[in-house]
Design a protein around this motif. Sequence first.
Motif, PDB file in Angstrom:
ATOM      1  N   TRP A  36       0.859  -1.187   0.000  1.00 19.22           N
ATOM      2  CA  TRP A  36       0.000   0.000   0.000  1.00 19.22           C
ATOM      3  C   TRP A  36       0.896   1.238   0.000  1.00 19.22           C
ATOM      4  CZ3 TRP A  36      -5.243   0.284  -0.492  1.00 19.22           C
ATOM      5  CH2 TRP A  36      -5.972  -0.908  -0.317  1.00 19.22           C
ATOM      6  N   PHE A  37       0.522   2.213  -0.822  1.00 21.37           N
ATOM      7  CA  PHE A  37       1.238   3.474  -0.923  1.00 21.37           C
ATOM      8  C   PHE A  37       0.222   4.608  -0.825  1.00 21.37           C
ATOM      9  CE2 PHE A  37       5.467   2.135  -2.445  1.00 21.37           C
ATOM     10  CZ  PHE A  37       5.206   0.803  -2.718  1.00 21.37           C
ATOM     11  N   ARG A  38       0.728   5.813  -0.636  1.00 21.17           N
ATOM     12  CA  ARG A  38      -0.165   6.970  -0.654  1.00 21.17           C
ATOM     13  C   ARG A  38       0.566   8.170  -1.222  1.00 21.17           C
ATOM     14  NH1 ARG A  38      -0.667   8.135   5.884  1.00 21.17           N
ATOM     15  NH2 ARG A  38       1.422   9.065   6.181  1.00 21.17           N
ATOM     16  N   GLN A  39      -0.221   9.097  -1.758  1.00 19.10           N
ATOM     17  CA  GLN A  39       0.341  10.333  -2.285  1.00 19.10           C
ATOM     18  C   GLN A  39      -0.564  11.485  -1.926  1.00 19.10           C
ATOM     19  OE1 GLN A  39       1.178  10.356  -6.507  1.00 19.10           O
ATOM     20  NE2 GLN A  39       2.698  11.956  -6.245  1.00 19.10           N
ATOM     21  N   ALA A  40      -0.019  12.400  -1.154  1.00 17.11           N
ATOM     22  CA  ALA A  40      -0.743  13.607  -0.770  1.00 17.11           C
ATOM     23  C   ALA A  40      -0.482  14.700  -1.802  1.00 17.11           C
ATOM     24  CB  ALA A  40      -0.299  14.062   0.611  1.00 17.11           C
ATOM     25  N   PRO A  41      -1.360  15.687  -1.906  1.00 11.17           N
ATOM     26  CA  PRO A  41      -1.164  16.770  -2.885  1.00 11.17           C
ATOM     27  C   PRO A  41       0.178  17.455  -2.700  1.00 11.17           C
ATOM     28  CG  PRO A  41      -3.362  16.863  -1.963  1.00 11.17           C
ATOM     29  CD  PRO A  41      -2.623  15.836  -1.164  1.00 11.17           C
ATOM     30  N   GLY A  42       0.899  17.580  -3.785  1.00  9.68           N
ATOM     31  CA  GLY A  42       2.181  18.271  -3.743  1.00  9.68           C
ATOM     32  C   GLY A  42       3.318  17.464  -3.154  1.00  9.68           C
ATOM     33  N   LYS A  43       3.061  16.211  -2.833  1.00  9.11           N
ATOM     34  CA  LYS A  43       4.102  15.376  -2.232  1.00  9.11           C
ATOM     35  C   LYS A  43       4.359  14.151  -3.084  1.00  9.11           C
ATOM     36  CE  LYS A  43       3.273  16.742   2.568  1.00  9.11           C
ATOM     37  NZ  LYS A  43       3.058  16.255   3.958  1.00  9.11           N
ATOM     38  N   GLU A  44       5.498  13.528  -2.857  1.00 12.14           N
ATOM     39  CA  GLU A  44       5.817  12.318  -3.567  1.00 12.14           C
ATOM     40  C   GLU A  44       5.048  11.126  -2.972  1.00 12.14           C
ATOM     41  OE1 GLU A  44      10.373  13.389  -5.000  1.00 12.14           O
ATOM     42  OE2 GLU A  44      10.015  11.675  -3.690  1.00 12.14           O
ATOM     43  N   ARG A  45       4.882  10.118  -3.802  1.00  9.94           N
ATOM     44  CA  ARG A  45       4.240   8.898  -3.321  1.00  9.94           C
ATOM     45  C   ARG A  45       5.127   8.247  -2.270  1.00  9.94           C
ATOM     46  NH1 ARG A  45       2.823   5.127  -8.052  1.00  9.94           N
ATOM     47  NH2 ARG A  45       5.084   4.795  -8.037  1.00  9.94           N
ATOM     48  N   GLU A  46       4.510   7.744  -1.207  1.00  7.19           N
ATOM     49  CA  GLU A  46       5.293   7.122  -0.148  1.00  7.19           C
ATOM     50  C   GLU A  46       4.718   5.757   0.211  1.00  7.19           C
ATOM     51  OE1 GLU A  46       5.272   9.589   3.341  1.00  7.19           O
ATOM     52  OE2 GLU A  46       3.201   9.123   3.842  1.00  7.19           O
ATOM     53  N   PHE A  47       5.595   4.898   0.644  1.00  6.05           N
ATOM     54  CA  PHE A  47       5.228   3.556   1.060  1.00  6.05           C
ATOM     55  C   PHE A  47       4.476   3.606   2.389  1.00  6.05           C
ATOM     56  CE2 PHE A  47       5.628  -0.922   1.703  1.00  6.05           C
ATOM     57  CZ  PHE A  47       5.931  -1.104   3.048  1.00  6.05           C
ATOM     58  N   VAL A  48       3.450   2.757   2.530  1.00  8.13           N
ATOM     59  CA  VAL A  48       2.691   2.686   3.776  1.00  8.13           C
ATOM     60  C   VAL A  48       2.883   1.334   4.461  1.00  8.13           C
ATOM     61  CG1 VAL A  48       0.389   2.750   4.819  1.00  8.13           C
ATOM     62  CG2 VAL A  48       0.960   4.326   2.943  1.00  8.13           C
ATOM     63  N   ALA A  49       2.625   0.254   3.709  1.00 12.46           N
ATOM     64  CA  ALA A  49       2.685  -1.073   4.316  1.00 12.46           C
ATOM     65  C   ALA A  49       2.792  -2.125   3.224  1.00 12.46           C
ATOM     66  CB  ALA A  49       1.438  -1.338   5.169  1.00 12.46           C
ATOM     67  N   ALA A  50       3.234  -3.318   3.604  1.00 13.49           N
ATOM     68  CA  ALA A  50       3.299  -4.439   2.674  1.00 13.49           C
ATOM     69  C   ALA A  50       3.015  -5.733   3.414  1.00 13.49           C
ATOM     70  CB  ALA A  50       4.663  -4.506   1.988  1.00 13.49           C
ATOM     71  N   ILE A  51       2.587  -6.745   2.649  1.00 14.60           N
ATOM     72  CA  ILE A  51       2.254  -8.033   3.242  1.00 14.60           C
ATOM     73  C   ILE A  51       2.751  -9.133   2.317  1.00 14.60           C
ATOM     74  CG2 ILE A  51      -0.068  -8.000   2.205  1.00 14.60           C
ATOM     75  CD1 ILE A  51      -1.039  -9.423   4.803  1.00 14.60           C
ATOM     76  N   THR A  52       3.322 -10.192   2.908  1.00 17.86           N
ATOM     77  CA  THR A  52       3.845 -11.287   2.107  1.00 17.86           C
ATOM     78  C   THR A  52       2.735 -12.064   1.432  1.00 17.86           C
ATOM     79  OG1 THR A  52       3.799 -12.709   4.051  1.00 17.86           O
ATOM     80  CG2 THR A  52       5.875 -11.598   3.551  1.00 17.86           C
ATOM     81  N   TYR A  53       3.130 -12.933   0.516  1.00 15.85           N
ATOM     82  CA  TYR A  53       2.168 -13.689  -0.283  1.00 15.85           C
ATOM     83  C   TYR A  53       1.154 -14.448   0.575  1.00 15.85           C
ATOM     84  CZ  TYR A  53       4.411 -18.162   0.798  1.00 15.85           C
ATOM     85  OH  TYR A  53       4.889 -19.275   1.445  1.00 15.85           O
TER      86      TYR A  53
END
Length: 122
Positions: A36-53
């Motif tokens: 999961w990633f997110r991008q706020a207005p005027g900011k770069e996309r950033e990593f939020v979380a990840a989950i294995t297979y």
Amino acid sequence: QVQLVESGGGLVQAGGSLRLSCAASGRSFSSDTIGWFRQAPGKEREFVAAITYSGGSTFYFNSAKGRFTVSRDNAKNTAYLQMNSPKPEDTAVYYCAGKRSIWYTGVNYDYWGQGTQVTVSS
């Protein structure tokens, strides 16, 4: 190829909760890491979380630790991001993404959803 569609975004009050869903189609994503990633207005996309297979391991960015929970249901080909106690600074477009690897800790994912807007009011 896998297509991802996020849903569940919207307006939420600070301190509330929201669950985002990421539905996959095209093939099973049960062998892939989901992030999961997110991008706020005027900011770069950033990593939020990840989950294995398998869902056996998860990884979070510092700002998400203790507040967000990533999970998946491979039988439903769907992943989730539970957001508890969101803050106004969590306002962003949230994206899910897949990597054709059982576990991946980078940011160069292979396929992406179109995103869902989350707005946290104070």
